[in-house]
Enzyme design. Sequence first.
Site, PDB file in Angstrom:
ATOM      1  N   GLU A  69      38.088  32.183  41.308  1.00  0.00           N
ATOM      2  CA  GLU A  69      37.600  33.472  41.839  1.00  0.00           C
ATOM      3  C   GLU A  69      36.078  33.526  41.803  1.00  0.00           C
ATOM      4  O   GLU A  69      35.429  32.681  41.179  1.00  0.00           O
ATOM      5  CB  GLU A  69      38.171  34.631  41.013  1.00  0.00           C
ATOM      6  CG  GLU A  69      37.681  34.587  39.558  1.00  0.00           C
ATOM      7  CD  GLU A  69      38.208  35.715  38.674  1.00  0.00           C
ATOM      8  OE1 GLU A  69      39.322  36.221  38.918  1.00  0.00           O
ATOM      9  OE2 GLU A  69      37.471  36.081  37.731  1.00  0.00           O
ATOM     10  N   HIS A  71      32.826  36.919  42.090  1.00  0.00           N
ATOM     11  CA  HIS A  71      32.579  38.364  42.124  1.00  0.00           C
ATOM     12  C   HIS A  71      31.101  38.614  41.873  1.00  0.00           C
ATOM     13  O   HIS A  71      30.378  37.714  41.442  1.00  0.00           O
ATOM     14  CB  HIS A  71      33.436  39.088  41.086  1.00  0.00           C
ATOM     15  CG  HIS A  71      33.691  38.284  39.827  1.00  0.00           C
ATOM     16  ND1 HIS A  71      32.692  37.950  38.960  1.00  0.00           N
ATOM     17  CD2 HIS A  71      34.827  37.709  39.338  1.00  0.00           C
ATOM     18  CE1 HIS A  71      33.207  37.225  37.970  1.00  0.00           C
ATOM     19  NE2 HIS A  71      34.504  37.049  38.174  1.00  0.00           N
ATOM     20  N   HIS A  75      29.645  36.746  33.973  1.00  0.00           N
ATOM     21  CA  HIS A  75      30.348  36.613  32.698  1.00  0.00           C
ATOM     22  C   HIS A  75      29.460  35.855  31.718  1.00  0.00           C
ATOM     23  O   HIS A  75      28.765  34.917  32.096  1.00  0.00           O
ATOM     24  CB  HIS A  75      31.613  35.737  32.826  1.00  0.00           C
ATOM     25  CG  HIS A  75      32.711  36.282  33.673  1.00  0.00           C
ATOM     26  ND1 HIS A  75      33.229  37.531  33.540  1.00  0.00           N
ATOM     27  CD2 HIS A  75      33.443  35.687  34.644  1.00  0.00           C
ATOM     28  CE1 HIS A  75      34.218  37.693  34.398  1.00  0.00           C
ATOM     29  NE2 HIS A  75      34.367  36.587  35.092  1.00  0.00           N
ATOM     30  N   HIS A 109      34.553  30.083  39.996  1.00  0.00           N
ATOM     31  CA  HIS A 109      34.773  29.581  38.635  1.00  0.00           C
ATOM     32  C   HIS A 109      36.255  29.510  38.293  1.00  0.00           C
ATOM     33  O   HIS A 109      37.052  30.299  38.812  1.00  0.00           O
ATOM     34  CB  HIS A 109      34.012  30.415  37.597  1.00  0.00           C
ATOM     35  CG  HIS A 109      34.304  31.889  37.634  1.00  0.00           C
ATOM     36  ND1 HIS A 109      33.788  32.702  38.605  1.00  0.00           N
ATOM     37  CD2 HIS A 109      35.050  32.687  36.826  1.00  0.00           C
ATOM     38  CE1 HIS A 109      34.205  33.944  38.396  1.00  0.00           C
ATOM     39  NE2 HIS A 109      34.999  33.959  37.320  1.00  0.00           N
ATOM     40  N   CYS A 123      34.841  36.526  26.438  1.00  0.00           N
ATOM     41  CA  CYS A 123      34.197  36.743  27.737  1.00  0.00           C
ATOM     42  C   CYS A 123      33.618  38.154  27.772  1.00  0.00           C
ATOM     43  O   CYS A 123      34.337  39.134  27.634  1.00  0.00           O
ATOM     44  CB  CYS A 123      35.206  36.559  28.868  1.00  0.00           C
ATOM     45  SG  CYS A 123      34.499  36.848  30.495  1.00  0.00           S
TER      46      CYS A 123
END
Length: 155
Positions: A69, A71, A75, A109, A123
Site C-alpha cells: 500500500e 498513502h 510511518h 511498502h 508503528c
Amino acid sequence: MDKPEATQSDIFRAFLENYRWDGVPHLPYKEEGSAPFKSITRQVLFHDPELRCELRYFEVAPGGYSTLERHQHSHGVMILRGEADVMVGGEVKPVKTHDLVRIPPMTWHRFRTRGEEPMGFLCMVNVERDRPQLPTAEDLETLQADPKIADFLAL
Ligand code: MN
C-alpha cells in the site's frame, strides 16, 4: 480504601506474556478481504488526540506479510521482535529487532517475515490520516519492472 481498578488506567499498562499489554485489545490487522495480507494482528498501544498520533504494535506470524500500500501519511517503525524483509519504494532490505524504518508519504511498502519466528513491530502514525491506496494493475507492472521488487512481491 477502594481497590484501584488496574484495567481502567490508561496511564500505566503492564507488558504481559506473548507481546500483549494489559487492557489493550488484540485485534485483526484489517477487515478480512479488504486488502491482501496474511497472518497479522494489531494492538493500539496509544491513541492520543493530544499527541495527534497512535502507536500500534503489529505482529506477523511466520510466512505472513502486510498489505502492499501507499498513502499520504508516513510511518515511523521499530522492529520489536524477529526479522523481516521490508520493501520501501524501490528498496528491499532485511531488518531485525530494534532496527528503524521510516515510510515516507506516497511510498509503496510491505513487510514480510523472515525465518521461523513471529515478527513484531511498533508503528507510529497520525491519528488523522488518509486511507491506504492499493496498487492498480499498472502500478504493479511498474513495480515489477525491477527484478528484486518482482521477486519480493512474488513470494
Ligand atoms: Mn501503511
